[in-house]
Motif scaffolding. Structure first.
Motif, PDB file in Angstrom:
ATOM      1  N   ARG A 129       0.829  -1.171  -0.093  1.00 20.54           N
ATOM      2  CA  ARG A 129      -0.082  -0.126  -0.006  1.00 20.54           C
ATOM      3  C   ARG A 129       0.914   1.354  -0.169  1.00 20.54           C
ATOM      4  N   THR A 130       1.826   1.475  -0.924  1.00 15.28           N
ATOM      5  CA  THR A 130       2.771   2.621  -1.207  1.00 15.28           C
ATOM      6  C   THR A 130       2.132   3.273  -2.534  1.00 15.28           C
ATOM      7  N   VAL A 131       2.822   4.400  -2.666  1.00 13.63           N
ATOM      8  CA  VAL A 131       2.902   5.238  -3.967  1.00 13.63           C
ATOM      9  C   VAL A 131       3.212   4.341  -4.945  1.00 13.63           C
ATOM     10  N   LEU A 132       4.194   3.480  -4.765  1.00 16.70           N
ATOM     11  CA  LEU A 132       4.711   2.690  -5.900  1.00 16.70           C
ATOM     12  C   LEU A 132       3.195   1.551  -6.171  1.00 16.70           C
ATOM     13  N   ALA A 133       2.943   0.885  -5.255  1.00 13.71           N
ATOM     14  CA  ALA A 133       1.759   0.085  -5.558  1.00 13.71           C
ATOM     15  C   ALA A 133       0.620   0.674  -6.139  1.00 13.71           C
ATOM     16  N   ASP A 134       0.301   1.833  -5.483  1.00 14.92           N
ATOM     17  CA  ASP A 134      -0.794   2.634  -6.696  1.00 14.92           C
ATOM     18  C   ASP A 134      -0.439   2.952  -7.753  1.00 14.92           C
TER      19      ASP A 134
END
Length: 195
Positions: A129-134
């Motif tokens: 649930r990080t910016v990278l995952a988003d």
């Protein structure tokens, strides 16, 4: 659905060691699957382009993008749930657990996993649930089946129509739809500072 850009040639994408290996694996598994391969190429190009503006690891997000749909390949299918089958295949073949986790949870997979009774199996992977995952989810949700860019609402509507009103995707729409819209809003908000 309106396409907003053309496919980026694979040869022009910058590659690090992880994304180069991911491209080779994805092509070996999905290269003969028509639109699935076109979509995968488009998602990899989109993810690669999001890395610098969002300040995230370009090699990691591009690798995850190349691999996000490998669970559709016949040789990877075990449960029939492509995020989990893809993550399991990657884990069995020595890929980093973080990459497997990104694949396992892309595009709100946790909602479908819960409806299908697969949450416990999915929980073997990190849900970061990080910016990278988003950004991975945003890349997936802004590239249509033919590999062309589309807006997130058109992509989501196309997916629901393609899978049908009785699909697992339709069954979790009340939860997954707002979740995906929230990701789109967050990424577009962050991108608005780089325009």
């Amino acid at each position: 659905m309106t396409a907003t850009s053309v496919l980026t040639p694979v040869a022009t994408l910058p590659e690090g060691p992880l994304s180069a290996a991911a491209r080779v694996l994805a092509e070996s598994l999905l290269g003969d699957l028509g639109n699935r391969w076109l979509h995968t190429r488009g998602v990899a190009a989109r993810a690669s382009g999001l890395a610098a503006p969002l300040g995230i690891d370009a090699d990691l997000i591009t690798a995850a993008a190349w691999l996000h749909d490998v669970g559709y390949a016949a040789e990877t299918v075990v449960t029939g749930f492509h995020p989990l089958d893809g993550a399991d295949h990657l884990t069995r073949n020595g890929w980093p657990v973080r990459v497997a986790g990104l694949v396992a949870y892309h595009s709100g997979a946790r909602f479908v996993a819960a409806a299908r009774g697969l949450s416990e199996l999915l929980a073997a992977y990190p849900d970061e649930r990080t910016v990278l995952a988003d950004a991975l989810t945003y890349a997936d949700q802004t590239v249509g089946p033919s590999g062309l860019r589309v807006d997130p609402s058109s992509r989501y509507a196309e997916m629901l129509e393609r899978h049908g009103p009785c699909s697992w995707n339709a069954r979790v729409d009340a939860d997954r739809g707002p979740y995906l819209r929230g990701i789109a809003h967050r990424i577009e908000y962050l991108l608005s500072f780089t325009a």
